[in-house]
Structures are given as C-alpha cells and as structure tokens.
Design a protein around this motif. Structure first.
Motif, PDB file in Angstrom:
ATOM      1  N   VAL A  14     -12.126  -0.126   2.843  1.00 13.94           N
ATOM      2  CA  VAL A  14     -11.571   0.289   4.133  1.00 13.94           C
ATOM      3  C   VAL A  14     -10.135   0.755   3.944  1.00 13.94           C
ATOM      4  N   ALA A  15      -9.353   0.000   3.172  1.00 17.54           N
ATOM      5  CA  ALA A  15      -7.960   0.367   2.927  1.00 17.54           C
ATOM      6  C   ALA A  15      -7.861   1.728   2.243  1.00 17.54           C
ATOM      7  N   LEU A  16      -8.735   1.975   1.280  1.00 20.21           N
ATOM      8  CA  LEU A  16      -8.725   3.260   0.588  1.00 20.21           C
ATOM      9  C   LEU A  16      -9.008   4.405   1.563  1.00 20.21           C
ATOM     10  N   ALA A  17      -9.997   4.216   2.437  1.00 15.55           N
ATOM     11  CA  ALA A  17     -10.348   5.263   3.402  1.00 15.55           C
ATOM     12  C   ALA A  17      -9.188   5.528   4.367  1.00 15.55           C
ATOM     13  N   VAL A  18      -8.520   4.479   4.809  1.00 15.98           N
ATOM     14  CA  VAL A  18      -7.393   4.658   5.723  1.00 15.98           C
ATOM     15  C   VAL A  18      -6.231   5.344   5.019  1.00 15.98           C
ATOM     16  N   ALA A  19      -5.970   4.960   3.776  1.00 17.60           N
ATOM     17  CA  ALA A  19      -4.893   5.599   3.020  1.00 17.60           C
ATOM     18  C   ALA A  19      -5.150   7.093   2.867  1.00 17.60           C
ATOM     19  N   PHE A  22      -4.193   8.772   6.122  1.00 21.69           N
ATOM     20  CA  PHE A  22      -2.746   8.891   6.296  1.00 21.69           C
ATOM     21  C   PHE A  22      -2.172  10.011   5.435  1.00 21.69           C
ATOM     22  N   LEU A  23      -2.607  10.063   4.179  1.00 22.21           N
ATOM     23  CA  LEU A  23      -2.031  11.007   3.232  1.00 22.21           C
ATOM     24  C   LEU A  23      -2.745  12.345   3.212  1.00 22.21           C
ATOM     25  N   ALA A  24      -3.840  12.450   3.978  1.00 25.85           N
ATOM     26  CA  ALA A  24      -4.614  13.697   4.066  1.00 25.85           C
ATOM     27  C   ALA A  24      -4.914  14.244   2.681  1.00 25.85           C
ATOM     28  N   THR A  25      -5.530  13.399   1.842  1.00 25.25           N
ATOM     29  CA  THR A  25      -5.779  13.807   0.472  1.00 25.25           C
ATOM     30  C   THR A  25      -7.130  13.291  -0.006  1.00 25.25           C
ATOM     31  N   ASP A  26      -7.742  14.051  -0.901  1.00 24.46           N
ATOM     32  CA  ASP A  26      -8.942  13.609  -1.602  1.00 24.46           C
ATOM     33  C   ASP A  26      -8.617  13.228  -3.039  1.00 24.46           C
ATOM     34  N   ALA A  27      -7.333  13.214  -3.368  1.00 27.55           N
ATOM     35  CA  ALA A  27      -6.915  12.890  -4.736  1.00 27.55           C
ATOM     36  C   ALA A  27      -7.262  11.432  -5.055  1.00 27.55           C
ATOM     37  N   THR A  28      -7.270  11.124  -6.326  1.00 27.47           N
ATOM     38  CA  THR A  28      -7.521   9.757  -6.755  1.00 27.47           C
ATOM     39  C   THR A  28      -6.368   8.858  -6.329  1.00 27.47           C
ATOM     40  N   LEU A 101      -0.017   4.817  13.663  1.00 28.46           N
ATOM     41  CA  LEU A 101      -1.083   3.827  13.544  1.00 28.46           C
ATOM     42  C   LEU A 101      -2.424   4.540  13.477  1.00 28.46           C
ATOM     43  N   LEU A 102      -3.309   4.079  12.607  1.00 26.80           N
ATOM     44  CA  LEU A 102      -4.668   4.600  12.535  1.00 26.80           C
ATOM     45  C   LEU A 102      -5.647   3.438  12.667  1.00 26.80           C
ATOM     46  N   ARG A 103      -6.767   3.688  13.354  1.00 21.66           N
ATOM     47  CA  ARG A 103      -7.802   2.670  13.523  1.00 21.66           C
ATOM     48  C   ARG A 103      -8.913   2.877  12.503  1.00 21.66           C
ATOM     49  N   GLN A 109      -6.038  -1.851  13.359  1.00 27.58           N
ATOM     50  CA  GLN A 109      -4.975  -0.853  13.280  1.00 27.58           C
ATOM     51  C   GLN A 109      -4.155  -1.016  12.001  1.00 27.58           C
ATOM     52  N   TRP A 110      -3.839   0.146  11.412  1.00 31.23           N
ATOM     53  CA  TRP A 110      -3.170   0.204  10.120  1.00 31.23           C
ATOM     54  C   TRP A 110      -1.904   1.055  10.214  1.00 31.23           C
ATOM     55  N   ARG A 111      -0.965   0.749   9.312  1.00 29.86           N
ATOM     56  CA  ARG A 111       0.239   1.572   9.174  1.00 29.86           C
ATOM     57  C   ARG A 111       0.532   1.776   7.691  1.00 29.86           C
ATOM     58  N   LEU A 112       1.314   2.811   7.404  1.00 29.92           N
ATOM     59  CA  LEU A 112       1.694   3.129   6.029  1.00 29.92           C
ATOM     60  C   LEU A 112       3.206   3.285   5.973  1.00 29.92           C
TER      61      LEU A 112
END
Length: 368
Positions: A14-19, A22-28, A101-103, A109-112
């Motif tokens: 879940v954390a990986l998907a939210v990150a 936030f970062l709008a990336t498909d990078a590793t 914040l993203l759900r 709810q998550w923050r970065l």
C-alpha cells in the motif's frame, strides 16, 4: 452461507502504491519501514527524485489530518525565517493535483515529506554541546511559531497537556478499577499530596500570566534530529502535535525527557540532571531572547515540576484502565513508568533551590 473477504494488501505494498501516486512515477522505488514511532506508520521512500518520508496518519489519535496539514503548511510558509534562525523544517511534498494528503483503498490518509539526510536521533545526551543545541532549537522553534496567530492554527489533539483533566480521568478510572496493589496506593498518595500544584499552569493562563502560543507539543529527545557527524541540532520532527498551547509545557517536557537519569542500580527510580538542564535552558534563553517576560520565567520551575507529574498521572490512569493508550511489553509496565516519573518529581523537588538558581542565571537580562 459463508462470505469470503479479500485479504488487505500488505502495508508495504500500500505504501509503495501511495508513494507512486505522490511522485507520479513508475520508476523503481524502495519503500521500507522507518523508525519506531507508536502512532503513525512511517516509511522511508528512496526514489530517483530523492529520499522521502511517507506516513499513514493514525486518525484514531489525530482525527483531523487536514488540520494537521494546514498547520504544517503554515510552518512551511515560514521556511525562510526558519533558516535565519538556524532551524530546518521538513519540506512537504504535494501530489500533481496539489493535494497534501492522499487516501488509499481503505480510506486511510497519507502524506509525503522531505527526508532530512545526514541526520541522526539521540537516545541520551552525551555532552554539554548537545544539551545547549537542544535548547537552541526549541527556542528557535518558539521564536518561529511566535509569528503565527494561535487563533488560526488548528487544534490537532484536543485536551493535550490539560493536567487537571488528566487528574479527573485518574479518579474516574479508580472508581471502576478493582486494584489493591500497594504500589498503586503509594503512587496515588504521592499524587494526592501534590493536588494543589496540578492546576498551576492552567491557572496562570486563566489569569493572563501565560499567553497562548503555537507550540510543538512533544519536544522529547527522540523528536530532535542532529547532524550525522557533529553535535549540531538541525530540527524538531513529529509536528502533528503543533497547535495552540503553552510554551511552558514544551520546555517542561523537553527537560523531563532530556534530564532524566536512572539512579544507579535502581531502574525504578530516576534523578534530574542539573548540568544538562543548565545547558538546555542556556541555549533556549539565548535563542528565544525577549520571548518570555519576568512572570513567565518565574513559572518555569513549576512547569519543570509539573510535566513528569502529569505523565505519571497518565501512565497510572492507563494502568488502571487496562493499558489502552500506551503500548506495553509486559503487565505492570505503565505502573512502573508512573513510579519512575514520580521519583523524578521527588528529585526535582529536592533540587528546587538549585533549579530556581539555574533559571535565574540563564534568563537574567533576556526577559521582555
């Protein structure tokens, strides 16, 4: 008829998907748990764009994540002033749509935030420079937050440091608990003998001696970051408890955390380190010069005395309620923690004359 429920994905996934959102990336990305916090779930995110701290906010403890983020946004707007004061503030990372914040799929709810690189946390103070730096950073933080209007800052943890209410909750717990432990009785007798001192800061605020300011709320030693290779303090972290309050709660709790020493050979008792206290207050007074007036300085000793008493009341209440708030590793741990804090109170009382002299020395000529 049976109903099969799909298992929730592992928290790391879940954390990986939210990150990624936030970062709008498909990078590793590398995502792994960070720290030992007891409230929020925290992860370190290593990405091509940098290293970040990702947190899932515990809404059982903090029911208003939007209020928290609004407060952090107000602090971030003071970033330039913070740097002038020698203070770092973790930068907030917003998603592409500007959201702080993203759900996730469960509604959590998550923050970065920015990861403060080349930093470390201390478990204890090893030298006078570290102690002075802790005071400097807390003083700089209070000078920074003095630029904020407390009426415009959200309350994120209602009732926090309301010591008279904590005492009421203790006696409420006593009415429903069946406990004949002599250690509990001794702790209650100790607290009852100091009942008149429980409201000292609340009464001072009610009479206009202590103004409401914006405070950190939890400036204990492990919420300060130091440079990795020097004894320079960089910043205060864990800013969820930033809200309107009394700076005396911050000062008292910082000293409680930093100056507590276990007595030799007796893990159930504690002493208050006067040398560390002097260095912390010296650093604080220099960094906050002009913030406190003479009446506020006069209330510093009562604050130093009150905060370990307040924490003891909270530990004891939780013990009587069945350990529902503070996590424990074994039965009776909250009672043991309460007894340590009460022994610290007793040592502070024994050192009152010396403590008042230290306060006078450190703040002489710094008042408003």
């Amino acid at each position: 008829m049976t109903t099969e429920m799909a298992a929730s994905p592992p928290m790391d996934d879940v954390a990986l998907a939210v990150a990624r959102r936030f970062l709008a990336t498909d990078a590793t990305l590398s995502v792994r748990p960070l720290g030992k916090g007891l409230i929020n779930e925290t992860f370190r995110v290593d990405a091509p764009a940098g290293t970040f701290v990702l947190q899932c906010i515990n809404t059982h403890v903090f029911p208003d994540p939007s209020g928290i983020m609004a407060n952090l946004g107000r602090l971030e707007a003071l970033q330039g002033m913070a740097l002038e004061l020698g203070l770092r503030l973790p930068r907030l990372i917003t998603a592409d749509d500007g959201s702080m914040l993203l759900r996730d799929g469960r509604g959590k709810q998550w923050r970065l935030m920015e990861y403060i690189a080349n930093s470390r946390a201390l478990t204890r103070i090893d030298n006078p420079t570290q102690a002075r730096e802790i005071g400097r950073v807390l003083g700089a933080f209070h000078r920074l937050t003095a630029a904020l209007d407390p009426d415009e800052v959200a309350v994120t943890l209602a009732g926090f440091h309301d010591t008279p209410t904590y005492l009421d909750q203790l006696y409420d717990a006593l009415r429903t608990a069946s406990n004949d432990d002599p250690a509990v009785a001794a702790a209650l007798d100790f607290i009852e003998a100091r009942r008149r001192k429980i409201s000292v800061l609340a009464e001072a605020h009610r009479h206009g001696l202590l103004p409401l300011r914006v405070t950190h709320g939890d400036p204990k030693i492990d919420n300060l970051l130091f440079a990795a290779d020097t004894d320079q303090a960089l910043c205060l972290i864990d800013l969820d408890t930033v809200q309107p309050g009394l700076v005396h709660h911050d000062i008292g709790d910082c000293l409680r955390s930093c100056c507590k020493r276990h007595a030799d050979g007796d893990p159930g008792s504690a002493s208050f380190d006067l040398a560390i206290c002097r260095e912390i207050l010296s650093g604080y007074a220099a960094a906050s010069r002009g913030l406190l007036d003479a009446a506020e300085v006069a209330l510093l000793y009562p604050a130093i005395h009150l905060l370990p008493l307040e924490l003891a009341i909270r530990f004891l209440t939780d013990h009587l309620q069945g350990d529902v708030w503070f996590r424990i590793r074994e039965p009776g741990q909250n009672l043991a923690k309460a007894r340590v804090q009460l022994s610290l109170v007793a040592d502070i009382e024994a050192k009152e004359t010396a403590l008042r002299r230290i306060i006078s020395d450190c703040f002489r000529g710094t008042e408003q």
